[in-house]
Structures are given as structure tokens and as C-alpha cells.
Design a protein around this motif. Sequence first.
Motif, PDB file in Angstrom:
ATOM      1  N   PRO A 103      -4.196   9.353  -8.907  1.00 54.57           N
ATOM      2  CA  PRO A 103      -5.659   9.325  -8.820  1.00 54.57           C
ATOM      3  C   PRO A 103      -6.128   8.168  -7.945  1.00 54.57           C
ATOM      4  O   PRO A 103      -5.321   7.552  -7.238  1.00 54.57           O
ATOM      5  CB  PRO A 103      -6.072   9.118 -10.279  1.00 54.57           C
ATOM      6  N   SER A 104      -7.394   7.861  -8.014  1.00 55.89           N
ATOM      7  CA  SER A 104      -7.937   6.745  -7.228  1.00 55.89           C
ATOM      8  C   SER A 104      -7.038   5.524  -7.378  1.00 55.89           C
ATOM      9  O   SER A 104      -6.760   5.069  -8.488  1.00 55.89           O
ATOM     10  CB  SER A 104      -9.346   6.396  -7.725  1.00 55.89           C
ATOM     11  N   SER A 105      -6.553   4.999  -6.230  1.00 59.87           N
ATOM     12  CA  SER A 105      -5.559   3.927  -6.290  1.00 59.87           C
ATOM     13  C   SER A 105      -5.449   3.249  -4.929  1.00 59.87           C
ATOM     14  O   SER A 105      -5.944   3.741  -3.916  1.00 59.87           O
ATOM     15  CB  SER A 105      -4.192   4.492  -6.702  1.00 59.87           C
ATOM     16  N   ASN A 106      -4.762   2.128  -4.951  1.00 61.31           N
ATOM     17  CA  ASN A 106      -4.436   1.388  -3.729  1.00 61.31           C
ATOM     18  C   ASN A 106      -3.049   0.799  -3.949  1.00 61.31           C
ATOM     19  O   ASN A 106      -2.886  -0.399  -4.170  1.00 61.31           O
ATOM     20  CB  ASN A 106      -5.485   0.302  -3.469  1.00 61.31           C
ATOM     21  N   LEU A 107      -2.031   1.673  -3.916  1.00 62.65           N
ATOM     22  CA  LEU A 107      -0.669   1.302  -4.295  1.00 62.65           C
ATOM     23  C   LEU A 107      -0.035   0.302  -3.337  1.00 62.65           C
ATOM     24  O   LEU A 107       0.732  -0.566  -3.742  1.00 62.65           O
ATOM     25  CB  LEU A 107       0.223   2.554  -4.344  1.00 62.65           C
ATOM     26  N   ASN A 108      -0.345   0.423  -2.053  1.00 60.83           N
ATOM     27  CA  ASN A 108       0.378  -0.327  -1.030  1.00 60.83           C
ATOM     28  C   ASN A 108      -0.588  -0.607   0.120  1.00 60.83           C
ATOM     29  O   ASN A 108      -0.969   0.299   0.851  1.00 60.83           O
ATOM     30  CB  ASN A 108       1.577   0.511  -0.577  1.00 60.83           C
ATOM     31  N   ARG A 109      -1.001  -1.879   0.248  1.00 60.01           N
ATOM     32  CA  ARG A 109      -2.079  -2.235   1.179  1.00 60.01           C
ATOM     33  C   ARG A 109      -1.574  -2.597   2.567  1.00 60.01           C
ATOM     34  O   ARG A 109      -0.466  -3.111   2.722  1.00 60.01           O
ATOM     35  CB  ARG A 109      -2.851  -3.429   0.624  1.00 60.01           C
ATOM     36  N   ASP A 110      -2.414  -2.360   3.569  1.00 54.68           N
ATOM     37  CA  ASP A 110      -2.120  -2.837   4.914  1.00 54.68           C
ATOM     38  C   ASP A 110      -2.748  -4.220   5.109  1.00 54.68           C
ATOM     39  O   ASP A 110      -3.222  -4.847   4.153  1.00 54.68           O
ATOM     40  CB  ASP A 110      -2.597  -1.836   5.979  1.00 54.68           C
ATOM     41  N   ASP A 111      -2.766  -4.701   6.341  1.00 53.67           N
ATOM     42  CA  ASP A 111      -3.247  -6.058   6.598  1.00 53.67           C
ATOM     43  C   ASP A 111      -4.742  -6.222   6.377  1.00 53.67           C
ATOM     44  O   ASP A 111      -5.258  -7.342   6.297  1.00 53.67           O
ATOM     45  CB  ASP A 111      -2.873  -6.491   8.021  1.00 53.67           C
TER      46      ASP A 111
END
Length: 364
Positions: free
Chosen positions: A17-25
Motif C-alpha cells: 500500500p502507500s509506502s516509501n520503501l526505498n528512497r532516492d536522493d
Amino acid sequence: MADKNLYIDLNVLQTVPSSNLNRDDTGAPKTALYGSVNRARVSSQSWKRAIREAFKQDDISTGVRTKDVVAMLVTALKRLNPALNDEDAMSKADEILIDAKIKNKNNSKNKNKDKQLDALLFTSPGQIAKVAQYATDNEKLNDKELKDIWKHDQSLDLALFGRMVANNPELNVDASAQVAHAISTHEVIPEFDYFTALDDRKPEDTNGAAMLGSIAFNSATLYRYANLNMNELVKNLNSENAIKGAVAFIKDFILSMPTGKQNTFANKTLPSYVMITIRTDTPVNLVSAFEEPVAPNNGYIKPSIVRFEDEYETTLKLVERPLQNWVLSKQASKVGDNVANLSELLNKITTVLSEVTQNENIND
């Protein structure tokens, strides 16, 4: 192990669901352009770290990726010889690293306990202990004998994911596992959550928030893939430990998840579909099933499963039929042997790997 290849393919479809598992710079969820559309992406490195953390939860001994190897060696040396002072222990640690051709900043000059290697070194507790024991027992170090020690006593994660030492390739460990970047089976449009926070001690006659901000997120049905070369894993460990390690890797690949922004989104889910395939010819990543992005049909998971199983059948025109193909899914599979739960799946994998390795007369 015998010359015959033995590969395990791990395929997972998992809705997040809504998530931010692995962020960029920029702090946004990572993405990839595939099939001419934007996909959600979670890097292989991110998921491998999640697997290594899951190993720790399972009480499986893991290695350490660190620049702080000098301090680890000093501690191990002083444990073996309590009479050794800091300066002598540091000097011996420097000598070990110089003989191993592992670059250590200012090897011969810096006497600071906090000195670091030039690059991260992936090593196991067993390797550190045995290197320290060898250095304690031998006044003169032999680089060939040291190299041999650095190559043995591998932790499971080191045996799976390998090691590269740029200055001394003889210390390299070939990875027995490959982990693909997870991507969504469909197009993803980035979204943003605008949020505010109130000050609990704000006077009642005062308006406004104490802070405000925004965070990027998405939701997706991810296709996750990894493969395992059993020959290489046996070479890195041994037959018995390789089988146990393979089963642990499969279990924790299925159940683990990167922890990015998990407190914000509480996004931990379980896979909706798992296929484990044992092959003797070549590993096969079936991401081509999703080059044409899946269109929503009351959700993405059901059409993604159909598309995936169709692609699996198509590949059988090009590769050998696998030794075994199990499916753990909410809906019955048309291409694999259905299993009822994860425990049954892991037991069946253990049985087949034990039979195959015994029949193939594995040489440890």
C-alpha cells in the motif's frame, strides 16, 4: 558439487500500500522506466539488507560490512592475548591488513584506534577470529595462509551475496545469489502527502501549525525475483549448511521487507503469490511478463498472476522443464504444484535439495 547445474528461482508478487520503501536522493520512492512507463522500484541492495536483518532475527550468524576492521582485529587480538597493549595490537592489525593487501588509511602512521579502511569490507566473525588466532600463533605472517583464512568460515550472507576486494581479488567471494530490483507490474504515478504538526502546548488563542511538510509515496503490486546457484553456495559453505542456508534465504526473501518510512506508513504486507522453481539448465527472470504494463481490473494482483503464469508456460519453449515447481498462492496455480502454507513449501524444498545433492554426489 557435481558438474551438473542446480539453480533455484524465487518469484514473488506482492502488493504494497502507500509506502516509501526505498528512497532516492530527493527522498522520493525509487522508480524505473520499463515498457515505456514509470514503475515503482525497490533496489536489490535495499532488499538484501532486509534479508540480512531477517537472518539476525532468526539467530543466523551474519557477517559485517564495515570500514572498522582494524578495531575488530585489535579487539580479537587482545582477547587472545590480554597482555598485548593497544599500540602492539594496532601494529599487528596493520601487519595483517598489509599482508592481505587491504587498504587501510595511513596504515603505518596512524595510531588512532578509530582508523578506517579505505572501503567497506564484508567479513564474517569466524574470519576475524581465525585471522587473529593465526596472527597470535605466528610471529611471521604468510600471505598465502592469511588469504586462505579470509576465504573460509563464511557467514551465510557473505556466501550468498559475495565480496569484492579491489586491491586483492584473491580475497573475492563469488556470490551464490542474485537479487533483482523489484518493480511494479503496472504503471505508477507518484503521489505526495502534505502534512502538518501541531504544538500540544500551543495557547488556545493561537492558530497555525508548528511545522508542515510533504512526503512522496506510491502503492504498487511488485514483482520480486532472485536466484540461487546451489553449486556456488556449496562451494562457499558445505552441503549440509548450503541446504539449510538456501531454505533460510528463501524464507527470508519471501517474508522480509525494507524498513524505509515503515513507521509513517505501516506498510508491511505478505506476498500474494510465490513460485519456487528448481532448474538444472539456467535461471530465468520472468519480468518480461510485465513489459506491457498490467491494466487495472479490480486491482492488479489477479491479472498479474495470470500474466506471470502465462509467461512461465511460454518460457518452456526455450528452456528445459524444471525439476520442480511449487506455488504458494491465494488462488490455485495452473503451472505449479500447489502447497498449502510456507512450512510445507520449505519442507518440500529441503527434501528435494537433500535428494538432489545426495544423488549428485556433492563434493564439499
